[in-house]
Write a protein that holds these residues in place. Structure first.
Motif, short mmCIF file in Angstrom:
data_model
loop_
_atom_site.label_atom_id
_atom_site.label_comp_id
_atom_site.label_asym_id
_atom_site.label_seq_id
_atom_site.Cartn_x
_atom_site.Cartn_y
_atom_site.Cartn_z
N LEU A 1 36.40 -22.85 -28.25
CA LEU A 1 35.87 -24.22 -28.22
C LEU A 1 34.34 -24.20 -28.19
CD1 LEU A 1 38.34 -26.04 -25.78
CD2 LEU A 1 38.18 -26.29 -28.27
N ALA A 2 33.78 -23.26 -27.44
CA ALA A 2 32.31 -23.14 -27.41
C ALA A 2 31.78 -22.69 -28.76
CB ALA A 2 31.90 -22.16 -26.32
N GLU A 3 32.46 -21.76 -29.39
CA GLU A 3 32.02 -21.26 -30.70
C GLU A 3 32.10 -22.33 -31.78
OE1 GLU A 3 34.57 -17.93 -31.33
OE2 GLU A 3 33.61 -16.69 -29.77
N LEU A 4 33.01 -23.28 -31.63
CA LEU A 4 33.16 -24.34 -32.62
C LEU A 4 31.92 -25.23 -32.71
CD1 LEU A 4 36.90 -25.37 -32.18
CD2 LEU A 4 35.81 -24.61 -34.30
N GLU A 5 31.02 -25.14 -31.72
CA GLU A 5 29.79 -25.91 -31.79
C GLU A 5 28.91 -25.47 -32.96
OE1 GLU A 5 27.63 -26.34 -28.15
OE2 GLU A 5 29.40 -26.98 -27.02
N LYS A 6 29.14 -24.28 -33.51
CA LYS A 6 28.39 -23.83 -34.68
C LYS A 6 28.78 -24.63 -35.92
CE LYS A 6 28.32 -19.07 -32.89
NZ LYS A 6 28.85 -17.70 -33.11
N GLU A 7 30.01 -25.15 -35.92
CA GLU A 7 30.55 -25.84 -37.10
C GLU A 7 30.75 -27.34 -36.91
OE1 GLU A 7 33.81 -23.26 -38.92
OE2 GLU A 7 33.55 -22.34 -36.94
N ASN B 1 39.81 -30.98 -15.76
CA ASN B 1 39.67 -29.85 -14.85
C ASN B 1 38.37 -29.94 -14.06
OD1 ASN B 1 42.04 -28.87 -16.01
ND2 ASN B 1 40.93 -27.69 -17.55
N VAL B 2 38.41 -29.44 -12.84
CA VAL B 2 37.23 -29.51 -11.97
C VAL B 2 36.48 -28.17 -11.94
CG1 VAL B 2 38.20 -31.35 -10.56
CG2 VAL B 2 38.58 -28.96 -9.89
N ASP B 3 36.97 -27.18 -12.68
CA ASP B 3 36.27 -25.89 -12.72
C ASP B 3 35.13 -25.94 -13.73
OD1 ASP B 3 37.24 -24.99 -15.46
OD2 ASP B 3 39.18 -25.22 -14.46
N ASP B 4 34.36 -24.85 -13.81
CA ASP B 4 33.21 -24.79 -14.72
C ASP B 4 33.44 -23.80 -15.86
OD1 ASP B 4 33.12 -22.44 -13.23
OD2 ASP B 4 30.93 -22.42 -13.09
N LEU B 5 34.69 -23.54 -16.20
CA LEU B 5 34.98 -22.51 -17.20
C LEU B 5 34.51 -22.89 -18.60
CD1 LEU B 5 38.49 -21.31 -15.96
CD2 LEU B 5 36.26 -20.26 -15.57
N HIS B 6 34.55 -24.17 -18.94
CA HIS B 6 34.01 -24.58 -20.24
C HIS B 6 32.51 -24.27 -20.32
CE1 HIS B 6 37.46 -26.44 -22.13
NE2 HIS B 6 37.67 -27.23 -21.09
N GLU B 7 31.80 -24.61 -19.27
CA GLU B 7 30.35 -24.37 -19.27
C GLU B 7 30.05 -22.88 -19.31
OE1 GLU B 7 30.82 -28.34 -17.00
OE2 GLU B 7 31.95 -26.50 -17.27
N ARG B 8 30.80 -22.12 -18.55
CA ARG B 8 30.55 -20.67 -18.52
C ARG B 8 30.88 -20.01 -19.86
NH1 ARG B 8 33.65 -19.36 -13.08
NH2 ARG B 8 33.77 -17.25 -13.98
N ALA B 9 31.78 -20.61 -20.62
CA ALA B 9 32.10 -20.09 -21.95
C ALA B 9 31.01 -20.44 -22.97
CB ALA B 9 33.44 -20.63 -22.43
N GLY B 10 30.18 -21.43 -22.65
CA GLY B 10 29.09 -21.78 -23.54
C GLY B 10 29.13 -23.18 -24.11
N SER B 11 30.13 -23.98 -23.76
CA SER B 11 30.17 -25.37 -24.23
C SER B 11 29.02 -26.15 -23.60
CB SER B 11 31.50 -26.03 -23.88
OG SER B 11 32.56 -25.50 -24.66
N THR B 12 28.37 -26.97 -24.42
CA THR B 12 27.15 -27.65 -23.94
C THR B 12 27.34 -29.14 -23.67
OG1 THR B 12 26.41 -27.99 -26.22
CG2 THR B 12 25.66 -25.99 -25.11
N ASN B 13 28.45 -29.72 -24.17
CA ASN B 13 28.71 -31.14 -23.93
C ASN B 13 30.05 -31.28 -23.21
OD1 ASN B 13 26.38 -32.15 -25.44
ND2 ASN B 13 27.47 -31.46 -27.27
#
Length: 230
Positions: free
Chosen positions: A73-79, A88-100
């Motif tokens: 999902l984070a990598e998809l920001e390139k496209e 979810n209340v965790d920060d795993l999306h952010e830690r993977a690199g998602s910015t929004n």
């Protein structure tokens, strides 16, 4: 201009990283009745239990890592212009690199004042009695408990309505108002539904692609399907 991909994620994507959900077969969340640890009534009845519960969840979060689903999902920001709306209340999306990333149900690594909804602090260690805001009011977990308003809902609706693609990943579509977001998508846009045990979505007006896989595998399949639209 990049197309906008809006993704609603639920407990299923974090479960692959080792975070247990409260919708397991026994109805408990880490051995606790959710009414005791995830409601205002539970907080008033036994705040010590609630503080300890979220302190333990905060410690657990430090021991897990984002999985392939988060990473793709984070990598998809390139496209694509990707927006994550997560239950979810965790920060795993952010830690993977998602910015929004928009957290509908709060964030485990933040706390807020009992009385001032806008007094919010980043918080990475235990929260204890005596940890207070500037006016000496006790701090509490920055979690949207059952029965409380969802402050981020208006922003989530706004994001959803502007999507070119919408994806639902790892959520039972049983928790409202989050589950209702799918009804606010533009009628013609494709919707991807990733879940190993997908349910029937009633009255859906959109073209739907069901991917009956766990999040990590399903997101990879979705990425390939999305590229056919570029």
């Amino acid at each position: 201009m990049k197309k906008k991909l809006v993704v609603l994620t639920g407990a299923g994507i974090s479960a692959e990283s080792g975070i247990k959900t409260f919708r397991d077969s026994d109805g408990l969340w880490e051995g606790h009745n959710v009414m005791d640890v995830a409601t205002p009534e539970g907080w008033r009845k036994n705040p010590a239990l609630v503080l300890d519960f979220y302190n333990q969840r905060r410690k657990q979060l430090k021991e897990v890592e984002p999985n392939l689903g988060h990473q793709i999902l984070a990598e998809l920001e390139k496209e694509f212009e990707v927006y994550i709306i997560t239950q979810n209340v965790d920060d795993l999306h952010e830690r993977a690199g998602s910015t929004n990333v928009l957290h509908l149900h709060g964030e485990l690594l933040k706390v807020r004042s009992e009385t001032n909804l806008n007094y919010i602090l980043d918080w990475y260690e235990d929260l204890n009695f005596g940890d207070v805001d500037d006016d000496k009011n006790q701090l509490r977990p920055h979690i949207v408990w059952f029965g409380e308003d969802v402050p981020a809902l208006d922003r989530a609706l706004e994001i959803t309505q502007s999507a070119d693609f919408f994806a639902v990943i790892g959520t039972s579509l049983q928790v409202y108002p989050a589950a209702g977001l799918i009804d606010f998508t533009a009628r013609e846009i494709p919707i991807f539904y990733i879940d190993p045990k997908p349910i029937k979505i009633p009255n859906l007006r959109n073209p739907l692609q069901v991917i009956p896989e766990v999040a990590s595998k399903g997101v990879e399949i979705m990425r390939n399907k999305l590229r056919s639209f570029i």
